[in-house]
Design a protein around this motif. Structure first.
Motif, PDB file in Angstrom:
ATOM      1  N   TYR A 197     -45.877 -30.960  18.368  1.00  0.00           N
ATOM      2  CA  TYR A 197     -47.288 -30.914  18.001  1.00  0.00           C
ATOM      3  C   TYR A 197     -47.744 -29.456  18.034  1.00  0.00           C
ATOM      4  O   TYR A 197     -47.480 -28.741  19.006  1.00  0.00           O
ATOM      5  CB  TYR A 197     -48.154 -31.723  18.970  1.00  0.00           C
ATOM      6  N   VAL A 198     -48.423 -29.024  16.983  1.00  0.00           N
ATOM      7  CA  VAL A 198     -48.946 -27.668  16.906  1.00  0.00           C
ATOM      8  C   VAL A 198     -50.460 -27.712  17.101  1.00  0.00           C
ATOM      9  O   VAL A 198     -51.144 -28.538  16.473  1.00  0.00           O
ATOM     10  CB  VAL A 198     -48.606 -27.014  15.551  1.00  0.00           C
ATOM     11  N   TYR A 199     -50.977 -26.821  17.961  1.00  0.00           N
ATOM     12  CA  TYR A 199     -52.405 -26.789  18.274  1.00  0.00           C
ATOM     13  C   TYR A 199     -52.987 -25.413  17.932  1.00  0.00           C
ATOM     14  O   TYR A 199     -52.296 -24.389  18.018  1.00  0.00           O
ATOM     15  CB  TYR A 199     -52.650 -27.069  19.757  1.00  0.00           C
ATOM     16  N   ARG A 200     -54.254 -25.428  17.553  1.00  0.00           N
ATOM     17  CA  ARG A 200     -54.958 -24.190  17.235  1.00  0.00           C
ATOM     18  C   ARG A 200     -56.343 -24.233  17.870  1.00  0.00           C
ATOM     19  O   ARG A 200     -56.944 -25.308  18.010  1.00  0.00           O
ATOM     20  CB  ARG A 200     -55.105 -24.042  15.719  1.00  0.00           C
ATOM     21  N   LYS A 201     -56.872 -23.054  18.235  1.00  0.00           N
ATOM     22  CA  LYS A 201     -58.260 -22.971  18.678  1.00  0.00           C
ATOM     23  C   LYS A 201     -58.786 -21.567  18.401  1.00  0.00           C
ATOM     24  O   LYS A 201     -58.026 -20.630  18.173  1.00  0.00           O
ATOM     25  CB  LYS A 201     -58.400 -23.310  20.165  1.00  0.00           C
ATOM     26  N   THR A 202     -60.099 -21.436  18.394  1.00  0.00           N
ATOM     27  CA  THR A 202     -60.734 -20.124  18.314  1.00  0.00           C
ATOM     28  C   THR A 202     -60.990 -19.640  19.744  1.00  0.00           C
ATOM     29  O   THR A 202     -60.940 -20.431  20.696  1.00  0.00           O
ATOM     30  CB  THR A 202     -62.057 -20.187  17.539  1.00  0.00           C
ATOM     31  N   THR A 203     -61.248 -18.368  19.920  1.00  0.00           N
ATOM     32  CA  THR A 203     -61.499 -17.819  21.251  1.00  0.00           C
ATOM     33  C   THR A 203     -62.680 -18.526  21.907  1.00  0.00           C
ATOM     34  O   THR A 203     -63.758 -18.604  21.324  1.00  0.00           O
ATOM     35  CB  THR A 203     -61.787 -16.311  21.163  1.00  0.00           C
ATOM     36  N   GLY A 204     -62.459 -19.083  23.089  1.00  0.00           N
ATOM     37  CA  GLY A 204     -63.509 -19.806  23.792  1.00  0.00           C
ATOM     38  C   GLY A 204     -63.661 -21.246  23.343  1.00  0.00           C
ATOM     39  O   GLY A 204     -64.481 -21.988  23.884  1.00  0.00           O
ATOM     40  N   GLY A 205     -62.874 -21.666  22.357  1.00  0.00           N
ATOM     41  CA  GLY A 205     -62.972 -23.030  21.844  1.00  0.00           C
ATOM     42  C   GLY A 205     -62.020 -23.984  22.545  1.00  0.00           C
ATOM     43  O   GLY A 205     -61.470 -23.683  23.613  1.00  0.00           O
TER      44      GLY A 205
END
Length: 401
Positions: free
Chosen positions: A244-252
Motif C-alpha cells: 500500500y502506498v500512502y501520501r500526505k501534505t505537510t501537517g496532513g
C-alpha cells in the motif's frame, strides 16, 4: 470632483457587499475522508465540497483496526435525522466495521457530514496504540454508485475497560421498509485485488498475534520526480502479497493512494500530482498479505514536486559555441544543464548549475566544431538543507559550427 470620488467609493462598497465571500477564498474542492480522535474515540467525517448540488443520497465505507477492537458504532444525528436505512456490520473479532447509510433525499446540507463515532478498546491486546484505517468509500449520486477511492489512516490509544463484547453481527438501526436507491443494498466493500494464488506467498499472520510471524515492513529507498509524477521506490518484503502506498501534505494525514500487487513490484509513480508544480508531499509504504499489514515508516520521505523545464532547440550562432534556452519554472531555485556527444549522455560533461531562478538562457563555450551535441535541462529547489530536482527534460540536439 469630491462628489464624484465619494460616489465612486460608495459604488465600489456596494459591489464588494454583493460579491459572495467564497469568491475570495481559495477553497479546497477535493473530496476527503476525515478521521478525528479524542482519547480512544474515533470520529468519522466526509468532506465532499460538491455533494449538496450533486444530491448525494447514500454512503458506505469500511473501518479497519491493526489491534484492539471496536465498540458499538454510534451514528451522528445528522445521519439518523435524514437516512432511512443505516446499518452496521462487524467482523468476528470486531476489527472491521462496514457502514451503510441510505436515504431518498440528499444527506448533505453543506460540504461536510459527520457520520458518527466509535470507541476503540484494548480487548486483551498488548499494544498501547493501534492504527485505524478508513477505506472503500462509495456514494450514490442520484442513481449512480461511485467509488471515491478515498482512504485515511490515524493512530489511536487503546484503553481496556472490560466492556467489549465481540460478536459476529450487529444490525445497528435498520428499517427494511425503506429501500436503498436503485432497489438494492450497496455491495459490501472489498479488499484491494490480490495477485493469483501462484503469485502469492503463504499468508502471514497478523503482527499483533503473539507467537506468529508479522508481515515484514518494506524500507523506503528513494522518492524522485519523474515526467509522469512522483516515483516512490522501496525494498522487497519477502512475505508480502503486495504493498500500500500512502501520501500526505505537510501537517496532513496519510491517505492510501495505491495498492500495488505482487511482492517483487517495488515502485509506484503517483501520476495524480503530475501537474502540482511546487507543492510538497510526503510518501510512505506498508506491505500487506491478505488482510494483514506490516508496520510502516511514520515519518515518510518528503519531496517537492517539480515539473521539468521546457527546453528549446539549442542554437549554434558562432564557432564552438551554442546558446541554450528554456521556459522558466517559477517554483524553482535554479537549473542544471547537461550536454554530451551521445544521446544516452554517457561521458557527459558535468552538469552546469545556473543559480538564478529567473534566468532562461545560457551560452556554452569550448565545444568541438562540426560535432553534434545533445542537451537536456532540469530545475531544482532548495528548502533548508534539502535540494529537490525535477526530472530531466527531453533532450535536444545541435550541430556546432
Amino acid at each position: 470632483m469630491k462628489k464624484k470620488i465619494t460616489a465612486m467609493i460608495i459604488l465600489f462598497s456596494l459591489l464588494l457587499t454583493a460579491i459572495p465571500l467564497q469568491a475570495f477564498a481559495a477553497g479546497n474542492d477535493e473530496d476527503d475522508l476525515i478521521l478525528e480522535t479524542s482519547g480512544n474515540t474515533l470520529i468519522v467525517k466526509l468532506e465532499l465540497p460538491n455533494a449538496k448540488k450533486e444530491e448525494l443520497s447514500s454512503v458506505q465505507l469500511s473501518l479497519n483496526l491493526d489491534a484492539g477492537a471496536f465498540s458499538d458504532f454510534i451514528f451522528d444525528e445528522s445521519v439518523t435525522g435524514k437516512a432511512k436505512v443505516y446499518e452496521i456490520y462487524y467482523n468476528q473479532e470486531r476489527k472491521q466495521v462496514n457502514l451503510y447509510i441510505a436515504g431518498t433525499k440528499a444527506l448533505f446540507n453543506g460540504r461536510s457530514l459527520t457520520i458518527g463515532s466509535v470507541q476503540v478498546e484494548a480487548n486483551g491486546s498488548a499494544a498501547s496504540s493501534t492504527q485505524v484505517e478508513g477505506k472503500a468509500v462509495k456514494v450514490v449520486r442520484g442513481a449512480v454508485t461511485e467509488d471515491l477511492e478515498l482512504s485515511n489512516m490515524t493512530e489511536i490509544s487503546l484503553q481496556n475497560d472490560g466492556s467489549s463484547n465481540p460478536g459476529t453481527y450487529n444490525p445497528g438501526v435498520y428499517n427494511p421498509g425503506q429501500p436503498v436507491p436503485g432497489g438494492q443494498k450497496p455491495e459490501e466493500p472489498k479488499d484491494p485485488e490480490i495477485p493469483d494464488e501462484d503469485q502469492q506467498e503463504p499468508e502471514a499472520p497478523d503482527e499483533n498475534q503473539e507467537g506468529e510471524t508479522a508481515v515484514i515492513a518494506p524500507r523506503l529507498l528513494k522518492i524522485q520526480n519523474a515526467a509522469a509524477g512522483v516515483t516512490v521506490k522501496w525494498s522487497k518484503s519477502s512475505n508480502a502479497a503486495g504493498y500500500y502506498v500512502y501520501r500526505k501534505t505537510t501537517g496532513g494525514r496519510w491517505k492510501r493512494i495505491a495498492a500495488v500487487s505482487g511482492k517483487t513490484k517495488v515502485s509506484y509513480t503517483d501520476q495524480a500530482v503530475k501537474s502540482k508544480n511546487g507543492k510538497t508531499y510526503l510518501y510512505t509504504v506498508k506491505a500487506y498479505n491478505g488482510k494483514k499489514t506490516s508496520t510502516y515508516d511514520k515519518s515518510g520521505i518528503k519531496i517537492c514536486r517539480l515539473t521539468a523545464p521546457v527546453l528549446s532547440k539549442p542554437a549554434s550562432k558562432s564557432t564552438a559555441k551554442m546558446v541554450v534556452k528554456w521556459k522558466q519554472n517559477k517554483k524553482a531555485t535554479g537549473y542544471q544543464i547537461q550536454y554530451a556527444r551521445s544521446a544516452d549522455f554517457k561521458n557527459q560533461k558535468a552538469a552546469k548549475t545556473i543559480k538564478s531562478a529567473s534566468k532562461t538562457s545560457q551560452t556554452i563555450t569550448k565545444l568541438k566544431q562540426k560535432k553534434t551535441y545533445y542537451v537536456r535541462i532540469r530545475c531544482y529547489k532548495k528548502a533548508g538543507a534539502a535540494k529537490y530536482y525535477s526530472a530531466w527534460s527531453t533532450a535536444k540536439k545541435v550541430k556546432i559550427k
